[in-house]
Scaffold this active site. Structure first.
Site, short mmCIF file in Angstrom:
data_model
loop_
_atom_site.label_atom_id
_atom_site.label_comp_id
_atom_site.label_asym_id
_atom_site.label_seq_id
_atom_site.Cartn_x
_atom_site.Cartn_y
_atom_site.Cartn_z
N ASP A 30 0.97 -1.12 -0.06
CA ASP A 30 -0.08 0.02 -0.09
C ASP A 30 0.72 1.40 0.03
OD1 ASP A 30 -3.30 0.55 0.93
OD2 ASP A 30 -1.89 2.09 1.11
N GLY A 93 -15.24 3.32 4.03
CA GLY A 93 -14.16 4.13 3.58
C GLY A 93 -13.54 3.33 2.47
N HIS A 100 -10.24 -5.15 -3.11
CA HIS A 100 -8.92 -5.36 -2.55
C HIS A 100 -8.79 -5.92 -0.97
CE1 HIS A 100 -10.21 -1.23 -2.42
NE2 HIS A 100 -9.61 -0.97 -1.07
P1 AMP Z 1 -9.75 1.47 0.37
O1 AMP Z 1 -9.87 2.63 1.43
O2 AMP Z 1 -10.22 0.13 1.26
O3 AMP Z 1 -10.34 1.58 -0.95
O4 AMP Z 1 -8.33 1.26 0.31
C1 AMP Z 1 -7.60 1.69 -0.81
C2 AMP Z 1 -6.28 1.53 -0.64
O5 AMP Z 1 -5.50 1.75 -1.69
C3 AMP Z 1 -5.63 2.54 0.49
O6 AMP Z 1 -5.10 1.98 1.61
C4 AMP Z 1 -4.55 3.40 -0.42
O7 AMP Z 1 -3.35 3.69 0.26
C5 AMP Z 1 -4.14 2.35 -1.41
N1 AMP Z 1 -3.78 2.83 -3.03
C6 AMP Z 1 -4.35 3.93 -3.60
N2 AMP Z 1 -3.71 3.95 -4.68
C7 AMP Z 1 -2.44 3.14 -4.61
C8 AMP Z 1 -1.39 3.10 -5.45
N3 AMP Z 1 -1.18 3.54 -6.59
N4 AMP Z 1 -0.42 2.15 -4.95
C9 AMP Z 1 -0.65 1.26 -3.66
N5 AMP Z 1 -1.66 1.57 -3.00
C10 AMP Z 1 -2.62 2.47 -3.33
#
Ligand code: AMP
Length: 114
Positions: A30, A93, A100
């Site tokens: 992440d 959130g 994922h």
């Molecule tokens: P959620 O809030 O469950 O949708 O989590 C989305 C996650 O994706 C968050 O923890 C972000 O930090 C992570 N995220 C978003 N864009 C990227 C990226 N390009 N590479 C790695 N992690 C990402």
């Protein structure tokens, strides 16, 4: 899916630090870690959220969990403990509309989550 950031990571159009991969599933670190170990495990196929999971996704879902278990061992949190989380929808959130599984560990995780 065209504009999806995680689909772009799958297609290697944007960079990510890969933790593990197989033909159905990709795991990467992440970008904004919430714990010393914070890895996302995603299906390579675009599935928007838990609400879009269908009967024919059983194989990819089991692959996601098996890969998360393998990464937990790889990251050395299998004995200390770790958490697997799917956020679904606004109240949870969910910020990225590509399914994922968060793998979090290497610190004491609070319960209930905030
Ligand atoms: P959620 O809030 O469950 O949708 O989590 C989305 C996650 O994706 C968050 O923890 C972000 O930090 C992570 N995220 C978003 N864009 C990227 C990226 N390009 N590479 C790695 N992690 C990402």
């Amino acid at each position: 899916m065209e504009g999806c950031i995680f689909c772009k990571i799958v297609r290697k159009e944007i960079p990510a630090r890969i933790a593990a991969e197989n033909s159905l599933v990709l795991a990467f670190y992440d970008v904004n870690p919430q714990a010393p170990v914070h890895i996302l495990v995603i299906p390579k196929e675009h599935i928007s959220s838990v609400l879009e999971i269908k009967e024919n996704h059983q194989e990819v879902l089991s692959q996601m969990i098996l890969l998360a278990k393998r990464i937990a061992k790889q990251e050395g949190v299998d004995q200390s403990g770790f958490r697997l989380v799917f956020n679904c929808g606004a109240d949870a959130g969910q910020a990225v509309d590509h399914l994922h599984l968060h793998l979090l560990g290497k610190r004491r995780l609070g319960w209930p989550p905030g």
